[in-house]
Design an enzyme around this catalytic site. Sequence first.
Site, PDB file in Angstrom:
ATOM      1  N   GLN A 156      35.255 -87.698  43.562  1.00  0.00           N
ATOM      2  CA  GLN A 156      34.953 -87.180  44.890  1.00  0.00           C
ATOM      3  C   GLN A 156      36.233 -86.726  45.590  1.00  0.00           C
ATOM      4  O   GLN A 156      36.256 -85.695  46.278  1.00  0.00           O
ATOM      5  CB  GLN A 156      34.239 -88.232  45.737  1.00  0.00           C
ATOM      6  CG  GLN A 156      33.793 -87.747  47.105  1.00  0.00           C
ATOM      7  CD  GLN A 156      32.750 -86.642  47.033  1.00  0.00           C
ATOM      8  OE1 GLN A 156      31.995 -86.554  46.073  1.00  0.00           O
ATOM      9  NE2 GLN A 156      32.706 -85.797  48.054  1.00  0.00           N
ATOM     10  N   GLU A 244      22.706 -77.258  53.127  1.00  0.00           N
ATOM     11  CA  GLU A 244      22.941 -77.110  51.694  1.00  0.00           C
ATOM     12  C   GLU A 244      21.601 -77.040  50.970  1.00  0.00           C
ATOM     13  O   GLU A 244      20.968 -78.072  50.726  1.00  0.00           O
ATOM     14  CB  GLU A 244      23.776 -78.275  51.150  1.00  0.00           C
ATOM     15  CG  GLU A 244      25.211 -78.298  51.643  1.00  0.00           C
ATOM     16  CD  GLU A 244      26.060 -79.356  50.932  1.00  0.00           C
ATOM     17  OE1 GLU A 244      25.485 -80.135  50.135  1.00  0.00           O
ATOM     18  OE2 GLU A 244      27.268 -79.392  51.175  1.00  0.00           O
TER      19      GLU A 244
END
Length: 275
Positions: A156, A244
């Site tokens: 990440q 998104e």
Amino acid sequence: MDENVQNYSRYGSHYNRHRNVETMHAHTPASSWRRRLLTKILLTCLVFVVAIAVGIGAALVDMSNRDANSEAFTTGPAGCVSSWFDNKPGGQDDWRLVLVNADNPMEPTEPDLIELRDGQFVDERCYPDLQRMFDDARSAGLRPKVNSSYRSRERQQQVLDAKIAEGTAAGLTEKEARQQALRTVAEPGTSEHETGLAIDVTSEQGTWETNTAVHQWMAEHSWEYGWILRYPQGKEDLTGIDYEPWHFRYVGEDAARDMHESGQCLEEYLADLPS
């Protein structure tokens, strides 16, 4: 003729008949019946082997057909799992409803994962519904693909750093680039991808357009399989993430249906649940 001679002739004739039969058997080659027996045995074995081969072939074809559409390959790594992964379904402690965002960071964790195509991983508990959803999407003539899924804390950070680098390369300051990056990429520890319950879905070609047929189908049907569009339009102030259309989160069928019917995002839905 003398009686003794007649008896002898009679019995002698009977003796000779039996003797001829015995002689006939004696002259039959002993290897002939053995060859016939061996031939029968070999033919029986051949039929048996062919039957096994056909059965194995059919099984391999069946497995190949299943694998052609199956997302999963092997069970992935299993590591230390934080406590919320063990919570039973139902209520705010449901492992499917864990809230991870900037205000609710999570501890480093690695759930029990199952490997998908292209080296992607998801929590093995959400895999059956993911497979079911993709099977139905393919039946509708679409080719969805999991483009991103579980990420470790380190992965990440790499994704965030790459996004910041894009901004600085475009002429933004480090601060500006970071602020822009955080609109689409979460800080490590605050990303749903670390739960193994989130996926980014694109078409099989890997395109990220926002209005593809795959995204439209997913937005309309994902809730039927326990998945939700996690960052919908109009909820940016609540989720902290820009819209998104590719990011989907597993919450289970009941919660997904409720959110679909109410139009709520996960933050809103959890706020309405009884403590």
